[in-house]
Motif scaffolding. Structure first.
Motif, PDB file in Angstrom:
ATOM      1  N   CYS A   1      13.707  -7.083   4.539  1.00  0.00           N
ATOM      2  CA  CYS A   1      13.383  -6.611   3.187  1.00  0.00           C
ATOM      3  C   CYS A   1      14.334  -5.508   2.737  1.00  0.00           C
ATOM      4  O   CYS A   1      14.631  -5.389   1.540  1.00  0.00           O
ATOM      5  CB  CYS A   1      11.938  -6.139   3.117  1.00  0.00           C
ATOM      6  N   ARG A   2      14.832  -4.742   3.665  1.00  0.00           N
ATOM      7  CA  ARG A   2      15.692  -3.617   3.302  1.00  0.00           C
ATOM      8  C   ARG A   2      17.125  -4.043   3.018  1.00  0.00           C
ATOM      9  O   ARG A   2      17.882  -3.304   2.396  1.00  0.00           O
ATOM     10  CB  ARG A   2      15.616  -2.549   4.401  1.00  0.00           C
ATOM     11  N   THR A   3      17.479  -5.245   3.419  1.00  0.00           N
ATOM     12  CA  THR A   3      18.833  -5.739   3.133  1.00  0.00           C
ATOM     13  C   THR A   3      18.964  -6.270   1.709  1.00  0.00           C
ATOM     14  O   THR A   3      20.084  -6.439   1.215  1.00  0.00           O
ATOM     15  CB  THR A   3      19.236  -6.851   4.122  1.00  0.00           C
ATOM     16  N   VAL A   4      17.850  -6.553   1.053  1.00  0.00           N
ATOM     17  CA  VAL A   4      17.910  -7.118  -0.306  1.00  0.00           C
ATOM     18  C   VAL A   4      17.274  -6.207  -1.351  1.00  0.00           C
ATOM     19  O   VAL A   4      17.279  -6.523  -2.535  1.00  0.00           O
ATOM     20  CB  VAL A   4      17.233  -8.508  -0.352  1.00  0.00           C
ATOM     21  N   ALA A   5      16.751  -5.061  -0.923  1.00  0.00           N
ATOM     22  CA  ALA A   5      16.071  -4.160  -1.859  1.00  0.00           C
ATOM     23  C   ALA A   5      17.007  -3.676  -2.966  1.00  0.00           C
ATOM     24  O   ALA A   5      16.585  -3.499  -4.115  1.00  0.00           O
ATOM     25  CB  ALA A   5      15.488  -2.963  -1.104  1.00  0.00           C
ATOM     26  N   GLY A   6      18.270  -3.489  -2.631  1.00  0.00           N
ATOM     27  CA  GLY A   6      19.233  -3.003  -3.619  1.00  0.00           C
ATOM     28  C   GLY A   6      19.652  -4.056  -4.621  1.00  0.00           C
ATOM     29  O   GLY A   6      20.384  -3.747  -5.580  1.00  0.00           O
ATOM     30  N   LYS A   7      19.187  -5.283  -4.429  1.00  0.00           N
ATOM     31  CA  LYS A   7      19.547  -6.373  -5.341  1.00  0.00           C
ATOM     32  C   LYS A   7      18.354  -6.824  -6.175  1.00  0.00           C
ATOM     33  O   LYS A   7      18.345  -7.934  -6.715  1.00  0.00           O
ATOM     34  CB  LYS A   7      20.118  -7.547  -4.537  1.00  0.00           C
ATOM     35  N   GLY A   8      17.345  -5.972  -6.248  1.00  0.00           N
ATOM     36  CA  GLY A   8      16.197  -6.278  -7.100  1.00  0.00           C
ATOM     37  C   GLY A   8      15.163  -7.183  -6.476  1.00  0.00           C
ATOM     38  O   GLY A   8      14.300  -7.715  -7.180  1.00  0.00           O
ATOM     39  N   VAL A   9      15.224  -7.356  -5.155  1.00  0.00           N
ATOM     40  CA  VAL A   9      14.287  -8.250  -4.464  1.00  0.00           C
ATOM     41  C   VAL A   9      13.372  -7.413  -3.565  1.00  0.00           C
ATOM     42  O   VAL A   9      13.856  -6.601  -2.770  1.00  0.00           O
ATOM     43  CB  VAL A   9      15.026  -9.294  -3.609  1.00  0.00           C
ATOM     44  N   THR A  10      12.087  -7.616  -3.710  1.00  0.00           N
ATOM     45  CA  THR A  10      11.130  -6.928  -2.849  1.00  0.00           C
ATOM     46  C   THR A  10      10.382  -7.934  -1.980  1.00  0.00           C
ATOM     47  O   THR A  10      10.160  -9.076  -2.387  1.00  0.00           O
ATOM     48  CB  THR A  10      10.105  -6.122  -3.659  1.00  0.00           C
ATOM     49  N   ILE A  11      10.008  -7.497  -0.788  1.00  0.00           N
ATOM     50  CA  ILE A  11       9.225  -8.322   0.138  1.00  0.00           C
ATOM     51  C   ILE A  11       8.074  -7.464   0.647  1.00  0.00           C
ATOM     52  O   ILE A  11       8.294  -6.423   1.283  1.00  0.00           O
ATOM     53  CB  ILE A  11      10.070  -8.819   1.322  1.00  0.00           C
ATOM     54  N   ASN A  12       6.866  -7.888   0.353  1.00  0.00           N
ATOM     55  CA  ASN A  12       5.674  -7.150   0.762  1.00  0.00           C
ATOM     56  C   ASN A  12       4.636  -8.096   1.342  1.00  0.00           C
ATOM     57  O   ASN A  12       4.702  -9.316   1.137  1.00  0.00           O
ATOM     58  CB  ASN A  12       5.080  -6.394  -0.427  1.00  0.00           C
ATOM     59  N   ASN A  13       3.665  -7.520   2.027  1.00  0.00           N
ATOM     60  CA  ASN A  13       2.582  -8.288   2.630  1.00  0.00           C
ATOM     61  C   ASN A  13       1.243  -7.774   2.118  1.00  0.00           C
ATOM     62  O   ASN A  13       1.047  -6.564   1.989  1.00  0.00           O
ATOM     63  CB  ASN A  13       2.619  -8.143   4.155  1.00  0.00           C
ATOM     64  N   ILE A  14       0.334  -8.699   1.820  1.00  0.00           N
ATOM     65  CA  ILE A  14      -1.034  -8.317   1.481  1.00  0.00           C
ATOM     66  C   ILE A  14      -1.924  -8.729   2.645  1.00  0.00           C
ATOM     67  O   ILE A  14      -1.897  -9.880   3.094  1.00  0.00           O
ATOM     68  CB  ILE A  14      -1.535  -8.970   0.188  1.00  0.00           C
ATOM     69  N   LEU A  15      -2.723  -7.792   3.116  1.00  0.00           N
ATOM     70  CA  LEU A  15      -3.568  -8.000   4.286  1.00  0.00           C
ATOM     71  C   LEU A  15      -5.031  -8.056   3.845  1.00  0.00           C
ATOM     72  O   LEU A  15      -5.667  -7.012   3.649  1.00  0.00           O
ATOM     73  CB  LEU A  15      -3.386  -6.865   5.292  1.00  0.00           C
ATOM     74  N   PRO A  16      -5.574  -9.248   3.651  1.00  0.00           N
ATOM     75  CA  PRO A  16      -6.969  -9.332   3.245  1.00  0.00           C
ATOM     76  C   PRO A  16      -7.913  -8.992   4.386  1.00  0.00           C
ATOM     77  O   PRO A  16      -7.693  -9.377   5.531  1.00  0.00           O
ATOM     78  CB  PRO A  16      -7.124 -10.798   2.816  1.00  0.00           C
ATOM     79  N   GLY A  17      -8.973  -8.268   4.033  1.00  0.00           N
ATOM     80  CA  GLY A  17     -10.065  -8.054   4.966  1.00  0.00           C
ATOM     81  C   GLY A  17     -11.097  -9.141   4.758  1.00  0.00           C
ATOM     82  O   GLY A  17     -10.762 -10.320   4.684  1.00  0.00           O
ATOM     83  N   LYS A  18     -12.337  -8.765   4.623  1.00  0.00           N
ATOM     84  CA  LYS A  18     -13.408  -9.750   4.471  1.00  0.00           C
ATOM     85  C   LYS A  18     -13.547 -10.102   2.990  1.00  0.00           C
ATOM     86  O   LYS A  18     -14.226  -9.414   2.226  1.00  0.00           O
ATOM     87  CB  LYS A  18     -14.714  -9.200   5.051  1.00  0.00           C
ATOM     88  N   MET A  19     -12.870 -11.175   2.614  1.00  0.00           N
ATOM     89  CA  MET A  19     -12.895 -11.655   1.238  1.00  0.00           C
ATOM     90  C   MET A  19     -13.915 -12.788   1.128  1.00  0.00           C
ATOM     91  O   MET A  19     -14.046 -13.609   2.040  1.00  0.00           O
ATOM     92  CB  MET A  19     -11.510 -12.161   0.818  1.00  0.00           C
TER      93      MET A  19
ATOM     94  N   LEU B   1      -6.289  -4.934   1.626  1.00  0.00           N
ATOM     95  CA  LEU B   1      -7.415  -5.123   0.711  1.00  0.00           C
ATOM     96  C   LEU B   1      -8.634  -5.385   1.579  1.00  0.00           C
ATOM     97  O   LEU B   1      -8.947  -6.523   1.906  1.00  0.00           O
ATOM     98  CB  LEU B   1      -7.171  -6.303  -0.242  1.00  0.00           C
ATOM     99  N   ASP B   2      -9.288  -4.310   1.972  1.00  0.00           N
ATOM    100  CA  ASP B   2     -10.354  -4.445   2.965  1.00  0.00           C
ATOM    101  C   ASP B   2     -11.564  -3.575   2.678  1.00  0.00           C
ATOM    102  O   ASP B   2     -12.463  -3.467   3.518  1.00  0.00           O
ATOM    103  CB  ASP B   2      -9.805  -4.130   4.360  1.00  0.00           C
ATOM    104  N   GLY B   3     -11.613  -2.941   1.509  1.00  0.00           N
ATOM    105  CA  GLY B   3     -12.767  -2.104   1.176  1.00  0.00           C
ATOM    106  C   GLY B   3     -12.938  -0.914   2.080  1.00  0.00           C
ATOM    107  O   GLY B   3     -14.028  -0.342   2.156  1.00  0.00           O
ATOM    108  N   GLY B   4     -11.862  -0.519   2.782  1.00  0.00           N
ATOM    109  CA  GLY B   4     -11.925   0.629   3.675  1.00  0.00           C
ATOM    110  C   GLY B   4     -12.335   0.299   5.095  1.00  0.00           C
ATOM    111  O   GLY B   4     -12.576   1.199   5.908  1.00  0.00           O
ATOM    112  N   LEU B   5     -12.403  -0.984   5.445  1.00  0.00           N
ATOM    113  CA  LEU B   5     -12.885  -1.389   6.760  1.00  0.00           C
ATOM    114  C   LEU B   5     -11.986  -0.926   7.892  1.00  0.00           C
ATOM    115  O   LEU B   5     -12.470  -0.550   8.965  1.00  0.00           O
ATOM    116  CB  LEU B   5     -13.061  -2.908   6.812  1.00  0.00           C
TER     117      LEU B   5
END
Length: 259
Positions: free
Chosen positions: A168-186, A250-254
């Motif tokens: 992710c850090r090799t492309v951040a300067g080119k306008g590209v972001t890479i992130n992760n969403i970690l769901p809890g109990k959905m 995203l886990d409601g604080g779990l």
């Protein structure tokens, strides 16, 4: 809030239902043309129709297993220059680690680590050349907090997280972001399936199981697919260009931690 992504093109994997569908709906509502994906072709067609009717967006269904290289090619044929990629896939079933053989381990790693990496390899350079890209990987709270029986899923998703931490850090300067969403109990079909197993194992009622598990969450409730989708859409927006390499819980604080 105007997310500033109207007219952008998105691929959302495993988006027939649940969290993937919610991400596709939120992106479509923001004005994106969205390629959606799922195993059940009939259900996928109906999902595409429903999202298109609700949002007015262009929705293109591509049925099949996203871990199949031919389906990956079909996704990219339907959207040759995606601005947004949301990686999602079903995880291995809950099982004691002693019962997992080599074939099952290999399949789990392909599903939850190799497949998203392959799709990123296929799309990230084009995003960088065009100066805009948003990649969001749906992983799991289990990357940070062990969940009994989900060791294979947790390991593969943690591997993906570590693999992309440098990428992710090799492309951040080119306008590209890479992130992760970690769901809890959905509150999705997958969570409800866990409740059904608990009912069989304990003999307690579904209502008792739901109430007991919700009580463990500081927010006092399960998360919704809709709020998950909106979080994904924000990470894909023009406003999130300075957020990259992050694990958004995203886990409601779990998960009990300060960092």
């Amino acid at each position: 809030m105007d997310l500033g992504i109207a007219g952008r093109r998105a691929i959302v994997c495993a988006s027939n239902r649940g969290l993937g569908r919610a991400c596709a709906e939120a992106l479509a509502a923001a004005g994106c043309a969205v390629v959606i994906n799922g195993l059940d072709a009939a259900r996928l067609e109906e999902t595409a129709r429903q999202i298109a009717d609700k949002t007015g967006a262009k929705i293109i269904p591509v049925a099949g297993d996203v871990s199949d290289p031919q389906i990956q090619k079909a996704l990219l044929a339907a959207c040759p220059e995606p601005d947004i990629l949301v990686n999602n896939n079903g995880g291995p079933p809950r099982k004691d680690f002693r019962e997992i053989d080599r074939e099952a381990m290999a399949k789990g790693v392909v599903q939850n680590m190799i497949t998203p990496i392959e799709l990123i390899q296929a799309t990230v350079d084009g995003m960088a050349e065009r100066g805009f890209g948003r990649i969001v990987n749906i992983t799991s709270m289990s990357v940070k907090m062990p969940i009994e029986g989900l060791d294979l899923s947790s390991g593969a998703r943690a591997g993906l997280t570590a693999f992309l931490a440098g990428v992710c850090r090799t492309v951040a300067g080119k306008g590209v972001t890479i992130n992760n969403i970690l769901p809890g109990k959905m509150d999705t079909d997958r969570l409800r399936g866990g409740f059904e197993r608990a009912v069989e194992q304990t003999g307690r009622s579904m209502e008792e199981i739901r109430a007991a598990q919700a009580a463990e969450i500081p927010a006092g409730r399960f998360g919704t697919a809709e709020e998950f989708g909106q979080t994904c859409a924000f990470l894909c927006s023009v406003h999130a260009g300075y957020i990259t390499g992050q694990n958004i819980l995203l886990d409601g604080g779990l998960y009990p931690a300060a960092f």
